[in-house]
Design a protein around this motif. Structure first.
Motif, PDB file in Angstrom:
ATOM      1  N   GLY A  32      69.054  31.996  80.638  1.00  0.00           N
ATOM      2  CA  GLY A  32      67.752  31.338  80.760  1.00  0.00           C
ATOM      3  C   GLY A  32      67.533  30.774  82.154  1.00  0.00           C
ATOM      4  N   ALA A  33      68.567  30.143  82.709  1.00  0.00           N
ATOM      5  CA  ALA A  33      68.461  29.603  84.070  1.00  0.00           C
ATOM      6  C   ALA A  33      68.269  30.728  85.083  1.00  0.00           C
ATOM      7  N   ALA A  34      68.981  31.831  84.896  1.00  0.00           N
ATOM      8  CA  ALA A  34      68.852  32.962  85.819  1.00  0.00           C
ATOM      9  C   ALA A  34      67.466  33.599  85.718  1.00  0.00           C
ATOM     10  N   ILE A  35      66.930  33.695  84.515  1.00  0.00           N
ATOM     11  CA  ILE A  35      65.586  34.267  84.349  1.00  0.00           C
ATOM     12  C   ILE A  35      64.549  33.398  85.059  1.00  0.00           C
ATOM     13  N   VAL A  36      64.670  32.088  84.907  1.00  0.00           N
ATOM     14  CA  VAL A  36      63.732  31.182  85.581  1.00  0.00           C
ATOM     15  C   VAL A  36      63.832  31.345  87.096  1.00  0.00           C
ATOM     16  N   MET A  37      65.043  31.474  87.622  1.00  0.00           N
ATOM     17  CA  MET A  37      65.208  31.665  89.072  1.00  0.00           C
ATOM     18  C   MET A  37      64.654  33.014  89.525  1.00  0.00           C
ATOM     19  N   LEU A  38      64.841  34.051  88.726  1.00  0.00           N
ATOM     20  CA  LEU A  38      64.279  35.365  89.088  1.00  0.00           C
ATOM     21  C   LEU A  38      62.757  35.332  89.084  1.00  0.00           C
ATOM     22  N   VAL A  39      62.173  34.658  88.100  1.00  0.00           N
ATOM     23  CA  VAL A  39      60.712  34.533  88.069  1.00  0.00           C
ATOM     24  C   VAL A  39      60.230  33.764  89.293  1.00  0.00           C
ATOM     25  N   THR A  40      60.971  32.727  89.680  1.00  0.00           N
ATOM     26  CA  THR A  40      60.621  31.970  90.887  1.00  0.00           C
ATOM     27  C   THR A  40      60.689  32.855  92.120  1.00  0.00           C
ATOM     28  N   LEU A  41      61.724  33.676  92.187  1.00  0.00           N
ATOM     29  CA  LEU A  41      61.915  34.541  93.356  1.00  0.00           C
ATOM     30  C   LEU A  41      60.817  35.586  93.468  1.00  0.00           C
TER      31      LEU A  41
ATOM     32  N   TRP B 162      73.644  33.673 102.827  1.00  0.00           N
ATOM     33  CA  TRP B 162      72.537  33.084 102.085  1.00  0.00           C
ATOM     34  C   TRP B 162      71.191  33.460 102.693  1.00  0.00           C
ATOM     35  N   GLN B 163      71.161  33.697 104.012  1.00  0.00           N
ATOM     36  CA  GLN B 163      69.904  34.048 104.669  1.00  0.00           C
ATOM     37  C   GLN B 163      69.664  35.555 104.718  1.00  0.00           C
ATOM     38  N   SER B 164      70.617  36.333 104.247  1.00  0.00           N
ATOM     39  CA  SER B 164      70.464  37.785 104.276  1.00  0.00           C
ATOM     40  C   SER B 164      69.610  38.249 103.092  1.00  0.00           C
ATOM     41  N   GLU B 165      69.442  39.557 103.003  1.00  0.00           N
ATOM     42  CA  GLU B 165      68.667  40.145 101.915  1.00  0.00           C
ATOM     43  C   GLU B 165      69.315  39.881 100.553  1.00  0.00           C
ATOM     44  N   TRP B 166      70.644  39.829 100.513  1.00  0.00           N
ATOM     45  CA  TRP B 166      71.376  39.655  99.256  1.00  0.00           C
ATOM     46  C   TRP B 166      71.570  38.195  98.874  1.00  0.00           C
ATOM     47  N   GLY B 167      71.242  37.281  99.750  1.00  0.00           N
ATOM     48  CA  GLY B 167      71.477  35.859  99.518  1.00  0.00           C
ATOM     49  C   GLY B 167      70.903  35.318  98.219  1.00  0.00           C
ATOM     50  N   PRO B 168      69.599  35.514  97.964  1.00  0.00           N
ATOM     51  CA  PRO B 168      69.035  34.976  96.718  1.00  0.00           C
ATOM     52  C   PRO B 168      69.667  35.586  95.466  1.00  0.00           C
ATOM     53  N   TYR B 169      70.006  36.869  95.514  1.00  0.00           N
ATOM     54  CA  TYR B 169      70.605  37.512  94.343  1.00  0.00           C
ATOM     55  C   TYR B 169      72.014  36.995  94.086  1.00  0.00           C
ATOM     56  N   VAL B 170      72.779  36.781  95.144  1.00  0.00           N
ATOM     57  CA  VAL B 170      74.116  36.205  94.998  1.00  0.00           C
ATOM     58  C   VAL B 170      74.002  34.783  94.460  1.00  0.00           C
ATOM     59  N   PHE B 171      73.042  34.022  94.964  1.00  0.00           N
ATOM     60  CA  PHE B 171      72.840  32.660  94.479  1.00  0.00           C
ATOM     61  C   PHE B 171      72.501  32.648  92.997  1.00  0.00           C
ATOM     62  N   ILE B 172      71.612  33.535  92.566  1.00  0.00           N
ATOM     63  CA  ILE B 172      71.222  33.588  91.152  1.00  0.00           C
ATOM     64  C   ILE B 172      72.411  34.004  90.293  1.00  0.00           C
ATOM     65  N   PHE B 173      73.221  34.947  90.769  1.00  0.00           N
ATOM     66  CA  PHE B 173      74.409  35.346  90.020  1.00  0.00           C
ATOM     67  C   PHE B 173      75.383  34.182  89.884  1.00  0.00           C
ATOM     68  N   LEU B 174      75.620  33.458  90.972  1.00  0.00           N
ATOM     69  CA  LEU B 174      76.532  32.315  90.916  1.00  0.00           C
ATOM     70  C   LEU B 174      75.972  31.207  90.027  1.00  0.00           C
ATOM     71  N   LEU B 175      74.652  31.019  90.055  1.00  0.00           N
ATOM     72  CA  LEU B 175      74.019  30.055  89.168  1.00  0.00           C
ATOM     73  C   LEU B 175      74.241  30.449  87.717  1.00  0.00           C
ATOM     74  N   TRP B 176      74.034  31.717  87.397  1.00  0.00           N
ATOM     75  CA  TRP B 176      74.249  32.200  86.036  1.00  0.00           C
ATOM     76  C   TRP B 176      75.698  31.999  85.601  1.00  0.00           C
ATOM     77  N   LEU B 177      76.626  32.368  86.465  1.00  0.00           N
ATOM     78  CA  LEU B 177      78.044  32.263  86.135  1.00  0.00           C
ATOM     79  C   LEU B 177      78.465  30.814  85.923  1.00  0.00           C
ATOM     80  N   SER B 178      78.111  29.949  86.856  1.00  0.00           N
ATOM     81  CA  SER B 178      78.529  28.550  86.743  1.00  0.00           C
ATOM     82  C   SER B 178      77.838  27.844  85.577  1.00  0.00           C
ATOM     83  N   THR B 179      76.564  28.143  85.331  1.00  0.00           N
ATOM     84  CA  THR B 179      75.862  27.531  84.209  1.00  0.00           C
ATOM     85  C   THR B 179      76.435  28.017  82.883  1.00  0.00           C
ATOM     86  N   SER B 180      76.782  29.289  82.799  1.00  0.00           N
ATOM     87  CA  SER B 180      77.372  29.824  81.573  1.00  0.00           C
ATOM     88  C   SER B 180      78.701  29.159  81.263  1.00  0.00           C
TER      89      SER B 180
END
Length: 115
Positions: free
Chosen positions: A70-79, A29-47
């Motif tokens: 929509g949730a993933a787009i909002v998180m990407l804009v936040t990031l 989660w603290q690595s470079e890929w952490g936020p992207y993995v989190f957003i992917f998991l958010l998209w998957l679980s929300t879907s």
């Protein structure tokens, strides 16, 4: 003996597993890929969660994917920008969903299945 609500038990177990994953995979989660993995998991679980209508109700793949996206787009804009712009994007997406009748159609689909 009291009847056990399996949905509540499932939610508690999933929450516990997510908490354990947050602790065990902390370097991820603290690595470079952490936020992207989190957003992917958010998209998957929300879907999956939003597409599921409930016990005995129809599953809507399109509704789940659109809400998850929509949730993933909002998180990407936040990031990539800032949280205030993300709030605006989220509010705009919800407004478009209500204005186009997207949420109403899903509510009618779930309501008509109860009859």
């Amino acid at each position: 003996m009291a009847e056990v609500d399996l949905e509540r038990v499932a939610v508690i177990l999933i929450g516990a597993m997510l908490a354990v994953a947050g602790v065990l995979f902390r370097p991820l989660w603290q690595s470079e890929w952490g936020p992207y993995v989190f957003i992917f998991l958010l998209w998957l679980s929300t879907s999956i969660a939003c597409g599921w209508g409930g016990k005995g109700k129809p599953y809507s793949l399109s509704f789940g994917l659109v809400v998850g996206a929509g949730a993933a787009i909002v998180m990407l804009v936040t990031l990539f920008t800032n949280p205030y712009l993300a709030i605006g994007v989220g509010a705009g997406l919800v407004h478009i969903g209500f204005k186009s009748g997207f949420f109403d159609r899903r509510a009618e689909q779930l309501k008509s299945n109860q009859d």
